[in-house]
Structure formats: C-alpha cells, structure tokens
Scaffold this motif. Structure first.
Motif, PDB file in Angstrom:
ATOM      1  N   ILE A 296      37.675  43.618  30.413  1.00 55.16           N
ATOM      2  CA  ILE A 296      38.353  42.564  29.650  1.00 55.16           C
ATOM      3  C   ILE A 296      37.355  41.930  28.694  1.00 55.16           C
ATOM      4  O   ILE A 296      36.232  41.596  29.082  1.00 55.16           O
ATOM      5  CB  ILE A 296      38.893  41.462  30.570  1.00 55.16           C
ATOM      6  CG1 ILE A 296      39.613  42.049  31.777  1.00 55.16           C
ATOM      7  CG2 ILE A 296      39.778  40.496  29.791  1.00 55.16           C
ATOM      8  CD1 ILE A 296      41.023  42.379  31.573  1.00 55.16           C
ATOM      9  N   LEU A 297      37.806  41.737  27.457  1.00 55.71           N
ATOM     10  CA  LEU A 297      36.989  41.016  26.474  1.00 55.71           C
ATOM     11  C   LEU A 297      37.656  39.674  26.186  1.00 55.71           C
ATOM     12  O   LEU A 297      38.880  39.537  26.302  1.00 55.71           O
ATOM     13  CB  LEU A 297      36.878  41.825  25.177  1.00 55.71           C
ATOM     14  CG  LEU A 297      36.170  43.175  25.301  1.00 55.71           C
ATOM     15  CD1 LEU A 297      36.148  43.879  23.940  1.00 55.71           C
ATOM     16  CD2 LEU A 297      34.752  43.018  25.845  1.00 55.71           C
ATOM     17  N   CYS A 298      36.826  38.717  25.818  1.00 50.77           N
ATOM     18  CA  CYS A 298      37.363  37.397  25.497  1.00 50.77           C
ATOM     19  C   CYS A 298      36.872  36.938  24.136  1.00 50.77           C
ATOM     20  O   CYS A 298      35.680  37.050  23.833  1.00 50.77           O
ATOM     21  CB  CYS A 298      36.944  36.378  26.563  1.00 50.77           C
ATOM     22  SG  CYS A 298      37.494  34.700  26.164  1.00 50.77           S
ATOM     23  N   VAL A 299      37.791  36.430  23.343  1.00 47.18           N
ATOM     24  CA  VAL A 299      37.441  35.753  22.088  1.00 47.18           C
ATOM     25  C   VAL A 299      37.562  34.253  22.341  1.00 47.18           C
ATOM     26  O   VAL A 299      38.680  33.747  22.515  1.00 47.18           O
ATOM     27  CB  VAL A 299      38.377  36.190  20.941  1.00 47.18           C
ATOM     28  CG1 VAL A 299      38.114  35.360  19.686  1.00 47.18           C
ATOM     29  CG2 VAL A 299      38.229  37.677  20.655  1.00 47.18           C
ATOM     30  N   PRO A 300      36.433  33.556  22.444  1.00 43.05           N
ATOM     31  CA  PRO A 300      36.520  32.103  22.652  1.00 43.05           C
ATOM     32  C   PRO A 300      37.108  31.423  21.415  1.00 43.05           C
ATOM     33  O   PRO A 300      36.777  31.794  20.289  1.00 43.05           O
ATOM     34  CB  PRO A 300      35.065  31.677  22.876  1.00 43.05           C
ATOM     35  CG  PRO A 300      34.330  32.933  23.215  1.00 43.05           C
ATOM     36  CD  PRO A 300      35.027  34.022  22.462  1.00 43.05           C
ATOM     37  N   VAL A 301      37.976  30.462  21.649  1.00 37.63           N
ATOM     38  CA  VAL A 301      38.633  29.763  20.535  1.00 37.63           C
ATOM     39  C   VAL A 301      38.553  28.256  20.756  1.00 37.63           C
ATOM     40  O   VAL A 301      38.425  27.777  21.883  1.00 37.63           O
ATOM     41  CB  VAL A 301      40.124  30.184  20.392  1.00 37.63           C
ATOM     42  CG1 VAL A 301      40.237  31.682  20.133  1.00 37.63           C
ATOM     43  CG2 VAL A 301      40.923  29.799  21.629  1.00 37.63           C
ATOM     44  N   SER A 302      38.630  27.527  19.659  1.00 37.20           N
ATOM     45  CA  SER A 302      38.636  26.058  19.749  1.00 37.20           C
ATOM     46  C   SER A 302      39.511  25.542  18.618  1.00 37.20           C
ATOM     47  O   SER A 302      39.095  24.766  17.777  1.00 37.20           O
ATOM     48  CB  SER A 302      37.216  25.511  19.633  1.00 37.20           C
ATOM     49  OG  SER A 302      36.601  26.002  18.448  1.00 37.20           O
ATOM     50  N   PHE A 303      40.754  26.042  18.609  1.00 34.09           N
ATOM     51  CA  PHE A 303      41.659  25.714  17.495  1.00 34.09           C
ATOM     52  C   PHE A 303      42.669  24.619  17.832  1.00 34.09           C
ATOM     53  O   PHE A 303      43.726  24.546  17.228  1.00 34.09           O
ATOM     54  CB  PHE A 303      42.349  26.975  16.958  1.00 34.09           C
ATOM     55  CG  PHE A 303      42.914  27.947  17.965  1.00 34.09           C
ATOM     56  CD1 PHE A 303      43.715  27.523  19.004  1.00 34.09           C
ATOM     57  CD2 PHE A 303      42.651  29.317  17.838  1.00 34.09           C
ATOM     58  CE1 PHE A 303      44.262  28.436  19.899  1.00 34.09           C
ATOM     59  CE2 PHE A 303      43.186  30.239  18.738  1.00 34.09           C
ATOM     60  CZ  PHE A 303      43.987  29.797  19.777  1.00 34.09           C
ATOM     61  N   GLY A 304      42.279  23.739  18.795  1.00 37.15           N
ATOM     62  CA  GLY A 304      43.173  22.619  19.107  1.00 37.15           C
ATOM     63  C   GLY A 304      44.409  23.082  19.833  1.00 37.15           C
ATOM     64  O   GLY A 304      45.535  22.831  19.416  1.00 37.15           O
ATOM     65  N   TRP A 305      44.156  23.765  20.958  1.00 34.60           N
ATOM     66  CA  TRP A 305      45.251  24.368  21.730  1.00 34.60           C
ATOM     67  C   TRP A 305      45.773  23.393  22.771  1.00 34.60           C
ATOM     68  O   TRP A 305      45.010  22.607  23.338  1.00 34.60           O
ATOM     69  CB  TRP A 305      44.724  25.623  22.418  1.00 34.60           C
ATOM     70  CG  TRP A 305      45.652  26.239  23.422  1.00 34.60           C
ATOM     71  CD1 TRP A 305      46.696  27.087  23.160  1.00 34.60           C
ATOM     72  CD2 TRP A 305      45.608  26.082  24.845  1.00 34.60           C
ATOM     73  NE1 TRP A 305      47.299  27.471  24.332  1.00 34.60           N
ATOM     74  CE2 TRP A 305      46.656  26.868  25.391  1.00 34.60           C
ATOM     75  CE3 TRP A 305      44.799  25.369  25.709  1.00 34.60           C
ATOM     76  CZ2 TRP A 305      46.910  26.944  26.752  1.00 34.60           C
ATOM     77  CZ3 TRP A 305      45.048  25.440  27.075  1.00 34.60           C
ATOM     78  CH2 TRP A 305      46.098  26.225  27.596  1.00 34.60           C
ATOM     79  N   SER A 306      47.075  23.438  23.004  1.00 31.32           N
ATOM     80  CA  SER A 306      47.650  22.736  24.149  1.00 31.32           C
ATOM     81  C   SER A 306      48.824  23.539  24.670  1.00 31.32           C
ATOM     82  O   SER A 306      49.626  24.049  23.887  1.00 31.32           O
ATOM     83  CB  SER A 306      48.128  21.335  23.764  1.00 31.32           C
ATOM     84  OG  SER A 306      48.890  20.774  24.823  1.00 31.32           O
TER      85      SER A 306
END
Lengths: 356, 356
Positions: free
Chosen positions: B259-269
């Motif tokens: 499994i690969l992960c793309v870390p994101v910080s796009f204001g998710w809820s």
C-alpha cells in the motif's frame, strides 16, 4: 362570609411565559403545570369553596374579556369587569370597590391575583375566613406567606405582635431584598412574603384611596357618577386611561397605619417563571417534565412543552426549558428563566405583533 | 488522467444527522454547512475538475437512486449504479470495478465517499493526479490526512519511507486509538488519518478481492456473467444480498502488502456529526451558527437548523445543537453529538418508520 366578594385580578399577560403566553392568551388562561386546569379556573374554584359565584368578580381587560367569560361560564356575565386599559392594581381594585359597593355598601373584598397557585385548599379557606373576620372590623388585612427559602424575588412584610390568634400587626413593607438580607429575614422568623392577596371593606379601601391617592379617587368618583346615566361607557373610556398608575402595595398599603397580616403556609407560588412551572410539574425518573412524544438520551432536569404534533429528542442536555408553539421555539436555561421577558421586550421593540 | 474513473460511494444514511437525515434524504443529499450545495453535488463538482463527467460513477441504493439522478442531472444516467441492498464498501467497490472494467479494461478507479468535505480544491486535484499516477503502476494507493489534532474518531496509517516525492509506503493500518495513543501519533509525525479515499486499477482491486475475499469474488463473477444475458437484474437481486459484508479497509487494505500513501492536508472533514457541521458553519459574534429568524439572549456557541417558518429564541443556553424538521425537534449538547445515532436506534427498535 356574609357580604364577602372575591375580586380576582386577571388583567396581566405574564410575558415570562412566552411563547405560550400571548396578549390574547395570557398566563392566567394557561395550564402551565399540567394540572388539567387553567390558572384562572383554579383560582375561581378555590375561592368558590367559600364565596358564592354571584359574589366572585373578575377584573380583566377589553381584549380578553370575552375569552375570560367563555372560560368562566359559571360566573354571572356582569361579574366580569373589563378595564379599557390596565392602570395597575390601585385603579383595578378601586374600580372594583366602586362597582361592588353599589351592589352592597357593606361589602368586604377578598382581592387576589388570578395567576397564583395554592396547594392546600383547606388551609386557604380557613385563613381566608380569619382574614375576612379581621377586615370586617375595618382593618386592612394581607396574607403573608411564611418563607421557605431566602428568596430575593418577593417583597417582604416585617411582622409585629399578635393582635388576635394567628393575626399580626405589620411593622413595615420592605422591597425585594438582596441575598444576605433575605437570609437574615428567614433567620429572624418575623418576615413573610408579600403575597399580593388583600382583604378590606370596599368602603375602607375607597377611603384610603381618597386619602392617599386623591387623583385616583376623583377619577373613580367621576366614573361612579356616570353609572346609570347612559353615559357610563363613554365616561369610563375617557377617564380610566387617565387614572394614575400605582400598585396597591406602594400606593396604599405602605402608607397606611393599621395593616394586619394573617401568616399563611398553604403551598403558595406566584409561578413567576418557567423555572417555577418546572418545579410544580410532574417529572420522570431523570427529573424531566415532558408532555407528549419524546426520546431522551442522558437528558436530565428539562421542562418540555410542545404544542404541535412532533417527536422531541433530547440528547445530553440538562436543565433546559423547551417550548414550541408552532410559530415560535424557545429554548432557555432553567436558571435564566427570568430572562424570557427580554425576548418579549425585543419583539415589542421590533414590532413583531404576530408573536406578542 | 486517462482511463481514470471516479467511484463516488453514496449508499449511506448518516444517522448522526437525524432528524435532518432520513432514509429517503441521507446525509450526502443535504447541505449541512450552509454552503448552498449538497455534499454529493460538492463531491461531483470537486472530482469533475479532473475527471470528465462520463467517467464519474455514483454507487447508491435502490430507494434513493432516482433522487440521486435528479440531484445529478449532469451525469449520464447509466453512471448511477444502485445496489439492491448495501453490503459495505468491499462489495460496493468490487461491483463498481466489474462494471467499469467492462467499459475500459485499463480503468483506474478514484474511490471516495460522497459525504466528505475538502476545503482546498486545488491541492485535492494535485494530490489526486499524484495518486492516480501511482495507481497506474499497479499499486494500491490511499489518501492519508495529515492530522491536526489527536482525534480518536479515525483510523490511522503508519507511514514508512518515501517511494517517490510525497508518496510513502504504508507500514500498517491502526484502528481508532485512545487519547494518549492519538497524542503519540500526532507527536511522532509519521501517522496520518485514514480518509477512506483510495486509488487503484480496477483489475488490481478485483485481483485483491479474489485473493482475500474469494466468496465476494465468486458473487461478483456470477453477477458479471449475467451482464447482457437479459437475466442481469434477476441475478443481481438474488446474488447481491448474499455478498459478504466487509469494509475495504479491513477486508482488503489491511491484508495487502504494497500500500502506498499520498499524505494530504487539503482541509478534509468527514463531517461526522452535528458538532463537525457546527465547526464548518458561518457564525455570528457570539459563535452562534443560526439560519433564519432568531432572537438570542446570552446564548453562545449554538448551531440552529430550523426547517419550518418560525422564530427561534435562545435564552442563556450554550453549545447546543437545535434541529427542527417540523415532525421532529432534536436538542443536543454539542459535545454529545455522537449520541444522536442513539435516538435513531431507539426509533428503529420502536418501528417509528415515519421518522427514520
């Protein structure tokens, strides 16, 4: 109780019970505790144990006169008096005294609000008998409620010595005290709450008005002079709105020299707010007082009054008052129940007559 | 984004948003933050910045299929798939993969819930591009949200080293932690929230299902075999309800090796409760988020959603959620917003279908 007439004052609105109370549906027309009876019907029923219906007089306002008559079909229609406008209790009581004294110059008045609760009806009857006996001698008599807590929301009477068994001289009227003062009063033991219930001869109260509020007396005389002339309604409409606005407490009682008090402990409440309605309502095992369809999850100490058909769900909330009248939803912390009148003030300022 | 298809999962109800969310009006069909747009429309719009409408597929349920189609007239009608019954995300994604792989054997799926919020649309586009590139190589890829607080309501992914710029190996999936563990994760810096958004080739996920959930694979094969035979609907109705219920996280991802992960910080809820809706809503200077006609007296931090024409008065109350749908009134402490689903549980137990 010969010559005794009840004067039940029913002119107020009770804005602390908004949104249930409205101009056309005032507090005294409501059943606020789930008793199955409106407050005014409860008051008439209580008084009617001692005084025949022909001698029970209700003073109300023009806007709600017909509704009062419908609620009280047992009363002779002429016993429902409607003020053109409200001018506080001195005018209300003075006008009732004028009307009743014409029917019976010997009349003794038992004056009380229409929107108070009494738990012990038997004691109420007994104390009323005692108060009327005292009033018959010509005295101004008041019920003083023996305090059960250092309440700061009531005026107090300081009692002097007994003048007869269970009858005291009143030394002075004192205004709503602060908390430490209220605690002193409670400890002292000779202070009682001013209940707003009074007993006196009609002739005596009219004399007092003549002495202490001559302007009011002059207006009442003018109104009385027109009775039976065919000009009565026109004079009432012209004169009544000009009468001075004075409460009976400040305008008459505080200035009179010979006030007597009958202390009472018959489970009295003036039901001053939704918080008081909560105290007097039936509650479930989580201390919620809820009428109707409801689901609660960790909810405690809430009063719910929902007039429309709907499910109410309370989740994790405590000590709220929730009132839904269809056109308005009011949610209030029980401890802030006095502030409900601020909502009414705002509605008046913004001319929201549909909600007043 | 050649060959890339969005799979938007829209089968849930979202019972934590009762009474606004109902079986026929689930969370994804609502505008819960006053944005002016339903959540599913927001999700489709977000995806459509990168993927043409012909390749956006929505998987929903029979009961709400037509309503979904009405909300999304821009989508080809055949792109709205309706499960006969919900069988969790492995079945949902597997079925979508079968359908899409028949259209395009090279298809790459961008799988996401229909009821999440993203604040930064540009970053979302960029990260999706990156994730799709990785998925194109055959990997299983997930969005991991960089945590901003030690939240205990989400699963976490522990990240290993970078395999490409801004792409990490996933060391392990970890279940919802307790508070001290969540604080450790936040401090450690290499843990991210499991967002429930995944990217993989359709062929790859079907291979994984074959290896890890062979019973599901057999059911999907039977459904696929009936496509175009005229027997398709009958087979779907018979087989789908028998498919094993497994989430994609537990059923597939946790057992896969690469499994690969793309870390994101796009204001998710994930907008998991009314408390989250409050956080995302516009507020007045007393931190009240109120739509419509209201009077407040010393009221702070309240969310009010009243669907009917009425005045709402809040007196002395703090941090409440108040939702009135006409047939139901829900009042909840904001900190207990998770417990709203307990009301729905009670309604189910008592068979109050009118309110579900």
């Amino acid at each position: 109780m010969d010559h005794t007439f009840a004067v039940i004052m029913a002119g107020g609105v009770g804005s602390r019970f908004w949104p249930t109370s409205r101009a056309k549906q005032p507090k005294q027309f409501l059943d606020l505790t789930g008793s199955g009876q409106t407050m005014i019907n409860g008051t008439v029923e209580r008084v009617a144990r001692s005084i025949p219906l022909e001698r029970i007089v209700v003073v109300t306002g023009r806007a709600i006169e017909e509704d009062a008559a419908k609620l009280l079909p047992e009363l002779p229609r002429e016993n429902i008096l409607a003020e053109p406008v409200g001018r506080n209790t001195s005018a209300c009581i003075g006008w009732a005294a004028v009307q009743i004294a014409r029917r019976d110059p010997e009349a003794i008045l038992a004056v009380m609000p229409s929107d108070h609760l009494v738990a012990d009806q038997v004691q109420f009857q007994q104390k009323m008998q005692l108060a009327v006996e005292q009033a018959r001698t010509g005295a101004l008599v008041t019920f003083g409620v023996t305090p059960t807590a250092p309440r700061t929301g009531f005026g107090y009477l300081e009692l002097g010595g007994e003048t007869a068994p269970s009858v005291h001289r009143v030394e002075r009227f004192v205004e709503k005290p602060d908390r430490p003062t209220a605690e002193q009063y409670l400890k002292a033991g000779n202070f009682v709450w001013n209940s707003g219930m009074f007993f006196f001869r009609a002739s005596r109260i009219l004399d007092e008005i003549g002495g202490q509020l001559p302007e009011l007396k002059a207006g009442l005389d003018e109104i009385e002079g027109a009775i039976g002339t065919g000009d009565e309604a026109a004079v009432l409409d012209r004169v009544y709105p000009q009468l001075p606005e004075e409460s009976i407490d400040y305008g008459i009682m505080e200035g009179a020299s010979d006030i007597l008090c009958v202390p009472v402990s018959f489970g009295w409440s003036d039901l001053g707010s939704w918080a008081a309605a909560y105290e007097r309502s039936e509650k479930d095992d989580r201390a919620n007082a809820i009428e109707g369809d409801a689901i609660t999850v960790n909810a405690e100490g809430n009063l719910v009054r929902v007039g429309t058909e709907k499910l109410v769900a309370l989740v994790g909330v405590r000590n709220l008052v929730v009132v839904d009248t269809g056109d308005a939803l009011m949610i209030c912390a029980r401890e802030n129940a006095q502030d409900v009148k601020k909502v009414v003030t705002t509605l008046k300022k913004t001319d929201r007559r549909d909600l007043l």
